[in-house]
Write a protein that holds these residues in place. Structure first.
Motif, PDB file in Angstrom:
ATOM      1  N   GLY A  12       0.864  -1.179   0.000  1.00 16.76           N
ATOM      2  CA  GLY A  12       0.000   0.000   0.000  1.00 16.76           C
ATOM      3  C   GLY A  12       0.898   1.226   0.000  1.00 16.76           C
ATOM      4  N   TYR A  14       1.756   5.073   2.286  1.00 20.99           N
ATOM      5  CA  TYR A  14       1.539   5.801   3.532  1.00 20.99           C
ATOM      6  C   TYR A  14       0.412   6.815   3.379  1.00 20.99           C
ATOM      7  CZ  TYR A  14       5.556   3.755   5.837  1.00 20.99           C
ATOM      8  OH  TYR A  14       6.420   2.872   6.436  1.00 20.99           O
ATOM      9  N   LYS A  16      -2.280   6.684   1.476  1.00 21.77           N
ATOM     10  CA  LYS A  16      -3.568   5.985   1.549  1.00 21.77           C
ATOM     11  C   LYS A  16      -3.846   5.525   2.985  1.00 21.77           C
ATOM     12  CE  LYS A  16      -3.950   4.359  -3.211  1.00 21.77           C
ATOM     13  NZ  LYS A  16      -2.699   4.420  -3.954  1.00 21.77           N
ATOM     14  N   TYR A  17      -2.859   4.954   3.614  1.00 17.95           N
ATOM     15  CA  TYR A  17      -3.018   4.456   4.977  1.00 17.95           C
ATOM     16  C   TYR A  17      -3.409   5.593   5.931  1.00 17.95           C
ATOM     17  CZ  TYR A  17      -1.885   2.309   9.462  1.00 17.95           C
ATOM     18  OH  TYR A  17      -1.942   1.841  10.746  1.00 17.95           O
ATOM     19  N   ASN A  18      -2.731   6.724   5.800  1.00 26.81           N
ATOM     20  CA  ASN A  18      -3.004   7.862   6.682  1.00 26.81           C
ATOM     21  C   ASN A  18      -4.386   8.460   6.467  1.00 26.81           C
ATOM     22  OD1 ASN A  18      -0.562   7.650   8.031  1.00 26.81           O
ATOM     23  ND2 ASN A  18       0.490   9.008   6.603  1.00 26.81           N
ATOM     24  N   LEU A  22      -6.802   1.334   2.915  1.00 28.37           N
ATOM     25  CA  LEU A  22      -5.809   0.266   2.881  1.00 28.37           C
ATOM     26  C   LEU A  22      -5.626  -0.314   1.472  1.00 28.37           C
ATOM     27  CD1 LEU A  22      -6.680  -1.644   6.176  1.00 28.37           C
ATOM     28  CD2 LEU A  22      -4.910   0.072   5.794  1.00 28.37           C
ATOM     29  N   GLN A  57       2.410  -3.449   4.222  1.00 28.66           N
ATOM     30  CA  GLN A  57       1.483  -3.605   5.335  1.00 28.66           C
ATOM     31  C   GLN A  57       1.433  -5.023   5.878  1.00 28.66           C
ATOM     32  OE1 GLN A  57      -1.923  -1.948   3.361  1.00 28.66           O
ATOM     33  NE2 GLN A  57      -1.321   0.144   3.840  1.00 28.66           N
TER      34      GLN A  57
END
Length: 168
Positions: A12, A14, A16-18, A22, A57
């Motif tokens: 993934g 960072y 998108k994750y933040n 996911l 991830q």
């Protein structure tokens, strides 16, 4: 003769994750011959970002010393090549990695697989002819447990039932 473990990474970013997203995909490392090829494919997954910062991830089948949340060591591919050329199973290489034995030294260091330190010590003593050299009356008093303890202190180490010389 070596058995293969599926090695893959969920890639993934960072950004998108933040933002609570996911989105990513699993990449099978057997599809790539080098870290550069893998990173190129990983970046292609996230062309919707102008400068994606990759985030790993989750992963499977990759020893811990070759991967982190944001990087995959090129040495992983060199290790894979060594395993493919070896007569030893990948399980032996994984055990050696736990003992910090470099992949290119595993074949030299590997002694074999045993169910216990005592079994290893007894087989070693027998294989080296130590027991045959003893008078029969004394041979029955051979203390494999004490011999194993001494061997494991200085000369050998064990991981998951696999035994390795320390002097690789």
């Amino acid at each position: 003769m070596s058995t293969e473990t599926i090695s893959r990474i969920y890639v993934g970013t960072y950004a998108k994750y933040n933002s609570g997203n996911l989105a990513g995909d699993w990449l099978d490392l057997d599809d790539y011959d080098s870290a550069d090829e893998f990173y190129k494919a990983a970046l292609e997954l996230h062309t919707d970002e102008s400068d994606p910062e990759l985030m790993f991830q989750d992963w499977e089948g990759i020893p811990r010393e070759y991967i982190s949340e944001s990087s995959l060591s090129p040495e992983f591919f060199a290790r894979r090549e060594i395993i493919e050329k070896s007569y030893l199973d990948e399980e032996v290489f994984n055990a050696a990695a736990e003992l910090d034995i470099p992949a290119d030294q595993v074949e030299d260091a590997y002694v074999g697989s045993y169910s216990s330190d005592e079994d290893f010590a007894y087989e070693l003593a027998e294989g080296c002819g130590y027991l045959a050299q003893m008078p029969k009356a004394i041979r029955y008093y051979f203390d494999a447990n004490a011999f194993a303890r001494d061997l494991m202190i200085n000369d050998y180490q064990e991981q998951d039932g696999h035994y390795f010389r320390r002097d690789w």
